[in-house]
Scaffold this motif. Sequence first.
Motif, mmCIF file in Angstrom:
data_model
loop_
_atom_site.group_PDB
_atom_site.id
_atom_site.type_symbol
_atom_site.label_atom_id
_atom_site.label_comp_id
_atom_site.label_asym_id
_atom_site.label_seq_id
_atom_site.Cartn_x
_atom_site.Cartn_y
_atom_site.Cartn_z
ATOM 1 N N THR A 35 27.693 -3.463 36.466
ATOM 2 C CA THR A 35 26.965 -3.186 36.459
ATOM 3 C C THR A 35 26.906 -1.307 36.578
ATOM 4 O O THR A 35 25.893 -0.308 36.291
ATOM 5 C CB THR A 35 26.053 -3.206 37.751
ATOM 6 N N SER A 36 26.802 -0.621 36.785
ATOM 7 C CA SER A 36 27.610 0.732 37.111
ATOM 8 C C SER A 36 27.732 1.607 35.511
ATOM 9 O O SER A 36 26.922 2.424 35.156
ATOM 10 C CB SER A 36 28.256 1.422 37.755
ATOM 11 N N ILE A 37 28.162 0.260 34.707
ATOM 12 C CA ILE A 37 28.685 1.129 33.800
ATOM 13 C C ILE A 37 27.115 1.015 32.661
ATOM 14 O O ILE A 37 26.215 2.051 32.026
ATOM 15 C CB ILE A 37 29.729 0.757 32.343
ATOM 16 N N THR A 50 22.351 3.138 29.884
ATOM 17 C CA THR A 50 21.078 3.042 29.678
ATOM 18 C C THR A 50 20.028 3.543 30.171
ATOM 19 O O THR A 50 18.566 2.903 29.607
ATOM 20 C CB THR A 50 20.764 1.253 29.465
ATOM 21 N N GLY A 51 20.222 4.068 31.477
ATOM 22 C CA GLY A 51 19.644 4.197 32.297
ATOM 23 C C GLY A 51 18.460 2.830 33.362
ATOM 24 O O GLY A 51 17.342 3.449 33.829
ATOM 25 N N CYS A 52 18.964 2.340 33.127
ATOM 26 C CA CYS A 52 18.140 1.286 33.714
ATOM 27 C C CYS A 52 18.501 0.594 35.543
ATOM 28 O O CYS A 52 19.485 1.840 35.979
ATOM 29 C CB CYS A 52 18.497 -0.300 32.892
ATOM 30 N N THR A 53 17.766 0.290 36.251
ATOM 31 C CA THR A 53 18.283 -0.020 37.843
ATOM 32 C C THR A 53 18.727 -0.729 37.942
ATOM 33 O O THR A 53 19.568 -1.409 37.135
ATOM 34 C CB THR A 53 16.175 -0.048 38.236
ATOM 35 N N ALA A 54 19.370 -0.294 39.389
ATOM 36 C CA ALA A 54 20.539 -1.679 39.387
ATOM 37 C C ALA A 54 20.093 -3.337 39.291
ATOM 38 O O ALA A 54 21.143 -3.653 39.431
ATOM 39 C CB ALA A 54 20.925 -1.583 40.707
ATOM 40 N N ALA A 55 19.184 -3.559 39.759
ATOM 41 C CA ALA A 55 18.316 -4.638 39.468
ATOM 42 C C ALA A 55 18.047 -5.005 38.090
ATOM 43 O O ALA A 55 19.263 -5.912 38.180
ATOM 44 C CB ALA A 55 17.083 -4.870 39.753
ATOM 45 N N ALA A 56 17.945 -4.809 36.776
ATOM 46 C CA ALA A 56 17.851 -4.653 35.660
ATOM 47 C C ALA A 56 19.464 -4.801 35.038
ATOM 48 O O ALA A 56 19.389 -5.896 34.186
ATOM 49 C CB ALA A 56 17.459 -3.841 34.738
ATOM 50 N N ALA A 95 23.469 3.429 24.641
ATOM 51 C CA ALA A 95 22.451 4.452 24.490
ATOM 52 C C ALA A 95 21.435 3.866 23.563
ATOM 53 O O ALA A 95 20.384 4.486 24.078
ATOM 54 C CB ALA A 95 23.669 5.841 24.200
ATOM 55 N N GLN A 96 21.503 3.628 22.811
ATOM 56 C CA GLN A 96 20.615 2.871 21.829
ATOM 57 C C GLN A 96 19.929 1.548 22.553
ATOM 58 O O GLN A 96 18.549 2.065 22.654
ATOM 59 C CB GLN A 96 21.307 1.983 20.820
ATOM 60 N N ILE A 97 20.865 0.704 23.155
ATOM 61 C CA ILE A 97 19.354 0.132 23.723
ATOM 62 C C ILE A 97 19.079 0.699 24.982
ATOM 63 O O ILE A 97 17.732 -0.108 25.155
ATOM 64 C CB ILE A 97 20.650 -1.444 24.307
ATOM 65 N N GLY A 98 19.583 1.455 25.208
ATOM 66 C CA GLY A 98 18.621 1.930 26.466
ATOM 67 C C GLY A 98 17.379 2.858 25.981
ATOM 68 O O GLY A 98 16.732 2.523 27.298
ATOM 69 N N HIS A 99 17.979 3.872 25.170
ATOM 70 C CA HIS A 99 16.137 4.361 24.190
ATOM 71 C C HIS A 99 15.608 3.161 23.700
ATOM 72 O O HIS A 99 14.442 3.113 24.739
ATOM 73 C CB HIS A 99 16.759 5.368 22.993
ATOM 74 N N GLU A 100 16.413 2.302 22.820
ATOM 75 C CA GLU A 100 15.178 1.013 22.255
ATOM 76 C C GLU A 100 14.316 0.553 23.287
ATOM 77 O O GLU A 100 13.300 -0.028 23.344
ATOM 78 C CB GLU A 100 15.661 0.397 21.300
ATOM 79 N N SER A 101 14.651 0.157 24.536
ATOM 80 C CA SER A 101 14.246 -0.743 25.327
ATOM 81 C C SER A 101 13.401 -0.439 26.178
ATOM 82 O O SER A 101 13.391 -0.774 27.244
ATOM 83 C CB SER A 101 15.356 -1.635 25.473
ATOM 84 N N GLY A 102 13.575 0.788 25.923
ATOM 85 C CA GLY A 102 13.431 2.251 27.425
ATOM 86 C C GLY A 102 13.494 1.605 28.321
ATOM 87 O O GLY A 102 12.891 1.025 30.013
ATOM 88 N N LEU A 110 22.499 9.610 27.072
ATOM 89 C CA LEU A 110 22.233 8.294 27.862
ATOM 90 C C LEU A 110 24.097 7.705 27.324
ATOM 91 O O LEU A 110 24.814 7.304 28.090
ATOM 92 C CB LEU A 110 21.758 7.024 27.348
ATOM 93 N N TYR A 111 24.485 8.396 26.493
ATOM 94 C CA TYR A 111 25.675 8.575 25.233
ATOM 95 C C TYR A 111 27.028 9.316 26.356
ATOM 96 O O TYR A 111 27.654 8.675 26.530
ATOM 97 C CB TYR A 111 25.778 8.655 24.049
ATOM 98 N N LEU A 112 26.240 10.343 26.348
ATOM 99 C CA LEU A 112 27.407 10.742 27.307
ATOM 100 C C LEU A 112 27.246 10.739 28.793
ATOM 101 O O LEU A 112 28.017 10.226 29.355
ATOM 102 C CB LEU A 112 26.782 12.280 28.053
ATOM 103 N N ALA A 113 26.429 10.256 29.201
ATOM 104 C CA ALA A 113 26.552 10.001 30.943
ATOM 105 C C ALA A 113 26.874 8.314 30.838
ATOM 106 O O ALA A 113 28.570 7.858 31.653
ATOM 107 C CB ALA A 113 25.528 8.861 31.432
#
Length: 186
Positions: free
Chosen positions: A5-7, A12-18, A46-53, A176-179
């Motif tokens: 979940t940490s990765i 993706t920049g998502c929440t822990a629940a997501a 990173a791509q999924i994080g951006h594309e899916s908000g 997001l990629y770098l994170a």
Amino acid sequence: MNLTTSILQAGTGCTAAAAAKWLPAMQAACDRYQINTRLRVAAFLAQIGHESGRLVYVREIWGPTAAQLGYQGRTDLGNTQPGDGFLFRGRGLIQITGRANYAAMGQALGQPLLAHPELLEQPANAAMSAGQFWQREGINRFADAGDIDGVSDMVNRGHKTAAIGDANGFAERKALYLAALKAIPA
């Protein structure tokens, strides 16, 4: 590579629940489509994080905008029947758009997407469709080279461009990629 979940949160920049909700589907997609190295996983997330908000949206927000209204009647998308533009609007983590693309993705995933396009909103299908797109377009070759610009171009533009950073949302994709790289053990 085992996702955590940490990765997932970092990439993706998502929440822990997501992250907890999406982890099984993302792991399955990465396993199935050989998104299995540090560079590949970081680029994919990173791509999924951006594309899916940030793993919030799996269906295109419908205005409708002028561009969305233009989906109707677009034969390059296979939208040949009344209502196809709205019915086959973007869905999934890397959005699939158009009757023809839904038909192809449905066949690839073994899902009746023409009859039930909303299936691409379910985590398992949304993740698998992103992985299938990734594999079909050969995006691992850019990820393996550490070319986040090439990865972003392929996802956002459908081809590699000469300009660097011209993909929509490139700054966020790169951050997001770098994170993700920082969160994934070397």
